[in-house]
Structures are given as structure tokens and as C-alpha cells.
Design an enzyme around this catalytic site. Sequence first.
Site, PDB file in Angstrom:
ATOM      1  N   ARG A 100       1.839  -5.310   4.526  1.00 37.14           N
ATOM      2  CA  ARG A 100       2.416  -5.943   5.715  1.00 37.14           C
ATOM      3  C   ARG A 100       1.563  -5.603   6.931  1.00 37.14           C
ATOM      4  NH1 ARG A 100       7.627  -2.662   5.988  1.00 37.14           N
ATOM      5  NH2 ARG A 100       5.952  -1.170   5.640  1.00 37.14           N
ATOM      6  N   ARG A 151      -1.747   7.115  -7.853  1.00 31.13           N
ATOM      7  CA  ARG A 151      -1.794   6.948  -9.302  1.00 31.13           C
ATOM      8  C   ARG A 151      -2.326   5.594  -9.748  1.00 31.13           C
ATOM      9  NH1 ARG A 151       0.791  10.899 -12.436  1.00 31.13           N
ATOM     10  NH2 ARG A 151      -0.692  10.037 -13.927  1.00 31.13           N
ATOM     11  N   LYS A 210       9.045   0.879 -11.245  1.00 30.48           N
ATOM     12  CA  LYS A 210      10.420   1.229 -11.576  1.00 30.48           C
ATOM     13  C   LYS A 210      11.146   1.650 -10.308  1.00 30.48           C
ATOM     14  CE  LYS A 210      11.059   5.009 -10.850  1.00 30.48           C
ATOM     15  NZ  LYS A 210      11.065   5.769  -9.562  1.00 30.48           N
ATOM     16  N   CYS A 267       0.868  -1.185   0.000  1.00 32.60           N
ATOM     17  CA  CYS A 267       0.000   0.000   0.000  1.00 32.60           C
ATOM     18  C   CYS A 267       0.901   1.230   0.000  1.00 32.60           C
ATOM     19  CB  CYS A 267      -0.909  -0.024   1.224  1.00 32.60           C
ATOM     20  SG  CYS A 267      -2.094  -1.368   1.143  1.00 32.60           S
TER      21      CYS A 267
HETATM   22  N1  LIG Z   1       5.797   5.259 -11.799  1.00 34.58           N
HETATM   23  C1  LIG Z   1       5.778   6.365 -11.084  1.00 34.58           C
HETATM   24  O1  LIG Z   1       5.343   7.421 -11.536  1.00 34.58           O
HETATM   25  C2  LIG Z   1       6.258   6.307  -9.660  1.00 34.58           C
HETATM   26  C3  LIG Z   1       6.056   7.392  -8.820  1.00 34.58           C
HETATM   27  C4  LIG Z   1       6.509   7.270  -7.494  1.00 34.58           C
HETATM   28  C5  LIG Z   1       7.142   6.101  -7.078  1.00 34.58           C
HETATM   29  N2  LIG Z   1       7.343   5.088  -7.947  1.00 34.58           N
HETATM   30  C6  LIG Z   1       8.017   3.850  -7.538  1.00 34.58           C
HETATM   31  O2  LIG Z   1       7.088   3.100  -6.760  1.00 34.58           O
HETATM   32  C7  LIG Z   1       7.760   2.399  -5.708  1.00 34.58           C
HETATM   33  C8  LIG Z   1       7.179   2.838  -4.379  1.00 34.58           C
HETATM   34  O3  LIG Z   1       7.416   4.224  -4.205  1.00 34.58           O
HETATM   35  P1  LIG Z   1       6.560   5.100  -3.161  1.00 34.58           P
HETATM   36  O4  LIG Z   1       7.127   6.453  -3.140  1.00 34.58           O
HETATM   37  O5  LIG Z   1       5.118   4.955  -3.464  1.00 34.58           O
HETATM   38  O6  LIG Z   1       6.960   4.353  -1.806  1.00 34.58           O
HETATM   39  P2  LIG Z   1       6.262   4.303  -0.376  1.00 34.58           P
HETATM   40  O7  LIG Z   1       5.098   5.209  -0.296  1.00 34.58           O
HETATM   41  O8  LIG Z   1       7.360   4.439   0.634  1.00 34.58           O
HETATM   42  O9  LIG Z   1       5.681   2.827  -0.326  1.00 34.58           O
HETATM   43  C9  LIG Z   1       6.446   1.683  -0.306  1.00 34.58           C
HETATM   44  C10 LIG Z   1       5.600   0.578   0.327  1.00 34.58           C
HETATM   45  O10 LIG Z   1       6.370  -0.617   0.356  1.00 34.58           O
HETATM   46  C11 LIG Z   1       5.939  -1.420   1.448  1.00 34.58           C
HETATM   47  N3  LIG Z   1       7.124  -1.930   2.154  1.00 34.58           N
HETATM   48  C12 LIG Z   1       7.507  -3.227   2.225  1.00 34.58           C
HETATM   49  N4  LIG Z   1       8.632  -3.369   2.910  1.00 34.58           N
HETATM   50  C13 LIG Z   1       9.017  -2.117   3.294  1.00 34.58           C
HETATM   51  C14 LIG Z   1      10.103  -1.611   4.046  1.00 34.58           C
HETATM   52  N5  LIG Z   1      11.057  -2.417   4.551  1.00 34.58           N
HETATM   53  N6  LIG Z   1      10.189  -0.291   4.264  1.00 34.58           N
HETATM   54  C15 LIG Z   1       9.262   0.539   3.763  1.00 34.58           C
HETATM   55  N7  LIG Z   1       8.179   0.116   3.036  1.00 34.58           N
HETATM   56  C16 LIG Z   1       8.059  -1.211   2.823  1.00 34.58           C
HETATM   57  C17 LIG Z   1       5.041  -0.561   2.325  1.00 34.58           C
HETATM   58  O11 LIG Z   1       3.716  -0.988   2.073  1.00 34.58           O
HETATM   59  P3  LIG Z   1       2.924  -1.923   3.124  1.00 34.58           P
HETATM   60  O12 LIG Z   1       3.186  -1.290   4.472  1.00 34.58           O
HETATM   61  O13 LIG Z   1       1.536  -1.827   2.674  1.00 34.58           O
HETATM   62  O14 LIG Z   1       3.476  -3.302   3.042  1.00 34.58           O
HETATM   63  C18 LIG Z   1       5.231   0.839   1.784  1.00 34.58           C
HETATM   64  O15 LIG Z   1       4.057   1.600   1.886  1.00 34.58           O
HETATM   65  C19 LIG Z   1       9.241   2.709  -5.907  1.00 34.58           C
HETATM   66  O16 LIG Z   1       9.822   1.714  -6.704  1.00 34.58           O
HETATM   67  C20 LIG Z   1       9.228   4.044  -6.641  1.00 34.58           C
HETATM   68  O17 LIG Z   1      10.394   4.271  -7.401  1.00 34.58           O
HETATM   69  C21 LIG Z   1       6.891   5.165  -9.213  1.00 34.58           C
END
Ligand SMILES: NC(=O)c1ccc[n+]([C@@H]2O[C@H](COP(=O)([O-])OP(=O)(O)OC[C@H]3O[C@@H](n4cnc5c(N)ncnc54)[C@H](OP(=O)(O)O)[C@@H]3O)[C@@H](O)[C@H]2O)c1
Length: 332
Positions: free
Chosen positions: A37, A18, A96, A11
Site C-alpha cells: 500500500r 521467511r 495462514k 510487505c
Molecule cells: N507461516 C508463518 O510461519 C507465519 C509467521 C508469521 C506470520 N504469518 C502470517 O502472515 C500474515 C502476516 O503476518 P505478519 O506478522 O508478517 O504481519 P505484518 O508484519 O503486520 O504485515 C502485514 C502487512 O499487511 C499489509 N496490510 C494491508 N492492510 C493492512 C492494515 N489495514 N493494517 C496493517 N497491515 C496491513 C501491510 O503491508 P503493506 O504496508 O506493504 O501493504 C503489512 O505490512 C498473517 O496472516 C500471519 O498469521 C505466518
Amino acid sequence: MAAVQFGIIACSSVARRRFLPALKLASGAQLARIGSRDAVKAEAFAREFSCPKHGSYEAVLADPQINAVYISTPPTLHAEWVHIAAAAGKHILCEKPSFGSGDEARKAVAACRAAGVRLFEGYAFKYHPQHALVHSLIAAGRIGTPRFFSAEFTYPRPPANDMRLKPELAGGVFHDSAGYPVAAALMQIPSASVSVQCEQSRDAATGVDDSVAITLKFSGGEIAHLYAAFGVNYRSRYAVAGTSGRIEVERAFAVPTDKPAAVTIETDSGVEKLMVEPADQFRLMIEDFCATISSSVAANNNFESDLLRLQSVMDAAARSAREKRSVEIEKL
Ligand SMILES: NC(=O)c1ccc[n+]([C@@H]2O[C@H](COP(=O)([O-])OP(=O)(O)OC[C@H]3O[C@@H](n4cnc5c(N)ncnc54)[C@H](OP(=O)(O)O)[C@@H]3O)[C@@H](O)[C@H]2O)c1
């Protein structure tokens, strides 16, 4: 054709902002189960996006109704969950950067091929129709022969607790953002990339790299100058200069779904600004992914070779930064 049933692994912020809103609108796709998690977070996301089922990542992968998963964990965990999802027989749309090295990427692609599932790296920006317009203008010879590509992707410093500032989560701008300008160059320059030179600067407080400059050379003599950084005023653009003209894309990598995009072409005949209707690049990506995995044609799309091609450039760029020299790009 039955809709592809999606499970969500993590999540994340990007899932909420998006991916999930786009998934709800995409044709050929249906949200089936949210995984986190944290059970409370999974339930809250399920409520927000009217999803019938929620639970752990393992529950998503054990669900026989689910055909495909969207993985948006921090990048250091992508490879692990891609292998687990492939072993569970799920097609994979992985955010990515999907992998940290060519070796990791090749092993993951091999595992997906062995399991008979497709693997797509979620560079959603490529699906905005403005890039197809640029491609068609170049192919029609409107700027002559392309010679020089330049791109910038820069944005303010992320908040202190952001994974991009954490070395233990492979933070830094190279891993997080340099793939965008590189992917754009590979998309718009038709020749093969042959060598790369990469320079980085580091953030004093955290030690992660906060700016990256890449020079990419192509087999036809074309050159690309690419820059990604955080702590720099927002910019998300690219330009292609050819023997008889130039094309500029003002907002290349993150385009709001309700705003038109603009592509400017400058030739001896003058300057023309071509407006592109608002589009949801995530929705278009999801629809293409679903059409591809639902197709009876074995491989009507180059998901895996695109992923490996980009990764081979990123690997050579990382080596160039380490060894402070130009590095040849491995031929695939
Ligand atoms: N395509 C695009 O336009 C775009 C834009 C932004 C980001 N991204 C990519 O999307 C991915 C996620 O980015 P985000 O900014 O959305 O990240 P984020 O908000 O930090 O979310 C990452 C999620 O990963 C899970 N997770 C599992 N193990 C973890 C750990 N050890 N520490 C922290 N989180 C953990 C958590 O979900 P749970 O707690 O639910 O398990 C957390 O909410 C990255 O690869 C980023 O480069 C893509």
C-alpha cells in the site's frame, strides 16, 4: 518448465524474514513484482530482494507476467484479496490463517475453482521433513496404533502494536496460532476428526483471547489435547503416543533453517533420537506449490481439501468456545 512468476501482496514481516529469502532460493520460482500500500516500502523491498518491478497490490494483479501471488496481509483481509487475485487469474499462496470461517473458506475455494486457479494455505511448517519422518514411523507401526496426540505452541506476549493484540484485526491466539497444533494433529492422526471442545482465556488489557485449549476426538477413538497461548514461555512441540511407543517432536512449528531437528522415539527397545538435516520449510513449500500449479495433472495435491478440513475443525472449535459445549465437526 518456465519458473512461476510471483507477485507479492503486502510487505509484511513474514514476507521479509521467511518468504522472500526462501523464494530467492526456490527452484521453479521467480520474484517478479513487489506490492505494497506504501510505494516507498515497495521500492525498499524491491531493492533488498533485487526485484525488477514494484508498485501497488493492484499493479501486481494487473501484471500479465505474474502467475501466482503470495498474500500476507492481516488475516481479516485475506478473503478479499484472494477473491480479487482469483478474478485476476493468479494462483494463490495465502498466509495462514487464510479465512475466518468455513463459509468464507468455501466461497473462496469455489471462486478459485471457477477461475481455474489453485489456493494454498501457507502452513509452511508441514513441509519440514521431520513430519514426514514421524508419519513414516507411525505408518510402519513403530509405536503400534496411535491413541493420543498432544501439542503446545506458546510464545511471549507480542509487542503492543502487533496485529495479534488488536480485536479489530481479528487478533488473539485462537485465530493466529491454534491452527498449528490442530493442523499437526490432522496430519499425524489418520482417522477422521469427529468432535471438538474448546476453552479460551482472555487478555484483560485488549480483550483478545490469549490462551486456547482444544480437545479433539477422532473416529478411531484417538484423542488430541492441543494448547496455544501467548504470554507463556516459548514451546513448539508435539507428541504421538501409541499402543507400544511414543514419538516426540521437539521443535515443531518454527524451525530455524540452519538447525537440525530432532525426533525422539521411545519403545520397549529403548529411546532413539533421530536427527533431521536442517531444512527451509518455506522453500520446500514454495517448490511444492510451484510444481503443483505447473503440473498438467489437474489436482496432484490436496491444497483446497486440506484447507477446508482444517477450517471445519476451527469453525467447530470456535462454536464450542462460544457455546461452552462439545461440537461435532462437519463432514466434508
Ligand atoms: N507461516 C508463518 O510461519 C507465519 C509467521 C508469521 C506470520 N504469518 C502470517 O502472515 C500474515 C502476516 O503476518 P505478519 O506478522 O508478517 O504481519 P505484518 O508484519 O503486520 O504485515 C502485514 C502487512 O499487511 C499489509 N496490510 C494491508 N492492510 C493492512 C492494515 N489495514 N493494517 C496493517 N497491515 C496491513 C501491510 O503491508 P503493506 O504496508 O506493504 O501493504 C503489512 O505490512 C498473517 O496472516 C500471519 O498469521 C505466518
